[in-house]
Scaffold this motif. Sequence first.
Motif, short mmCIF file in Angstrom:
data_model
loop_
_atom_site.label_atom_id
_atom_site.label_comp_id
_atom_site.label_asym_id
_atom_site.label_seq_id
_atom_site.Cartn_x
_atom_site.Cartn_y
_atom_site.Cartn_z
N THR A 2 72.45 -12.17 -25.85
CA THR A 2 73.30 -11.47 -25.19
C THR A 2 74.37 -12.16 -25.21
N SER A 4 79.15 -12.00 -24.18
CA SER A 4 79.46 -12.76 -22.53
C SER A 4 79.69 -11.89 -21.37
N TYR A 6 77.83 -9.27 -20.88
CA TYR A 6 76.85 -8.88 -20.18
C TYR A 6 76.04 -10.03 -19.06
N ASP A 7 76.74 -11.64 -19.48
CA ASP A 7 76.43 -12.52 -18.79
C ASP A 7 76.73 -12.48 -18.03
N ASP A 8 78.21 -12.18 -18.09
CA ASP A 8 79.25 -12.02 -16.57
C ASP A 8 78.98 -10.98 -15.84
N ASP A 9 78.13 -10.36 -16.32
CA ASP A 9 78.36 -9.27 -15.42
C ASP A 9 77.00 -9.39 -14.62
N ARG A 10 76.24 -10.00 -15.21
CA ARG A 10 75.28 -10.16 -14.25
C ARG A 10 75.81 -11.40 -13.55
N LYS A 11 76.54 -12.46 -13.80
CA LYS A 11 76.58 -13.89 -12.58
C LYS A 11 78.15 -12.64 -11.42
N HIS A 12 78.39 -12.34 -11.57
CA HIS A 12 79.55 -12.18 -11.15
C HIS A 12 80.01 -10.22 -10.27
N GLN A 20 69.94 -5.85 -7.28
CA GLN A 20 70.53 -6.42 -8.46
C GLN A 20 69.27 -7.23 -9.85
N THR A 24 69.74 -4.73 -16.11
CA THR A 24 69.61 -4.56 -17.87
C THR A 24 70.66 -3.76 -17.97
#
Length: 444
Positions: A2, A4, A6-12, A20, A24
């Motif tokens: 993945t 960054s 995508y990762d930041d989206d899923r975290k924040h 939520q 994906t």
Amino acid sequence: MTSSTYDDDRKHVFHSWSAQAALTPLVVNRAEGSCFWDESGRRYLDFSSQLVNANIGHQHPKVIEAIIEQAGKLTTIAPFHANEARSEAARLIASHAPGDLDKVFFTNGGAEATENAVRMARLVTDRHKILTTYRSYHGATGGSIVLTGEPRRWASEPGIPGVVHFHGPYPYRSPFYADSVEQEGERALAHLAEVIALEGPQTVAAVLLETVVGTNGILVPPDGYLAGVRELCDRHGILLILDEVMSGFGRCGEWFAADHWNVVPDLICFAKGVNSGYVPLGGVIMGPKVADAFATRPYPGGLTYSGHPLACAAAVGSIRAFEEEGIVEHARMLGTDVIGPELAKLAVNHPSVGEVRGLGVFWAIELVRDRETREPLVPFNAAGPDAAPMAAFIGACKERGLWPFTHFNRTHVVPPCTITVDELREGLAILDDALTVADSYYTG
């Protein structure tokens, strides 16, 4: 692996209309014209116009240029000042509005437009009830979601008082057991007349309609229906509000869908296609009947970003491009010469296609399990396993490079108004292929 992003989206990022943990989201890196690309470089033909708002397509150079030029002059100013971008946007919008509608109250989007149109109607008439249809969507703010008729309303109830829902015309699934489109229109008008009588005409401020119902089915009203609603409203001193957030600005092959039937409402709600969402913008267009009511008394409503200069500059650039490039006429041609005929062929070739309907670049394909009984491919408001057939169809489209717009048992053909004939045929060919997946669930 993945990214960054995508990762930041899923975290924040907290996404709308979603559980939520189940999300994906596709990471989109760029877009142009009728297409967008994900971070791997894969191209998707945008048959959704995102949320049926990118009417002028992605990254149109004239709109981008207008935003850049405005940013160099004036990025923001309070709504109680006048500025060139806002004045010109209002003038251009009014110049294309039907009848005597010539004044614009700007909002940030369509939901706020609906809220303010209803507020205006209640103040002008000194009545409180608003009549709107069950198969409708008018936004997700506190008032507009209650005005909405479809299931997204349920979780927000109870809400604002005075909202009454009624049945609009839907010939394919007639709530009036009509035998023809003409009879559907007549019975729908009789039904509305009865609802007005039972609610008390003297209590009804406005009838609020999507000129052509959008997300809930691309329901094109029978000829004469809107004129009949206009007459009912006039008879009882009720205002007619047309929600053209989705159907306006070229989407139906007209500047406003109301032009197709030569009907002039008292208020029009707009957003989306006015500048294709390049910078958020919406508003209410009104004529003297409403505007003059606030000539000497204040209108009790406002927004910090009403008529934001960057958003209005984008609208000016978009409207001028529409005028210079004949985009409205192009959209009308696409509907009559390409989409309509090609969808009719799909209906012949695929048993899962129950009906196709639409105008301009605003079409729906209604998918069924049985043409005789008209059983939908998935149940009304289906979720989870019940929605599996539509999920499989959506997956087939995306695998083939087409990004669809779907709702319940329908897929909508709503590409940008600027799409080329070749691109349109490419997308329709993918639809043709993907519909074999829907056909596999056919039981009739």
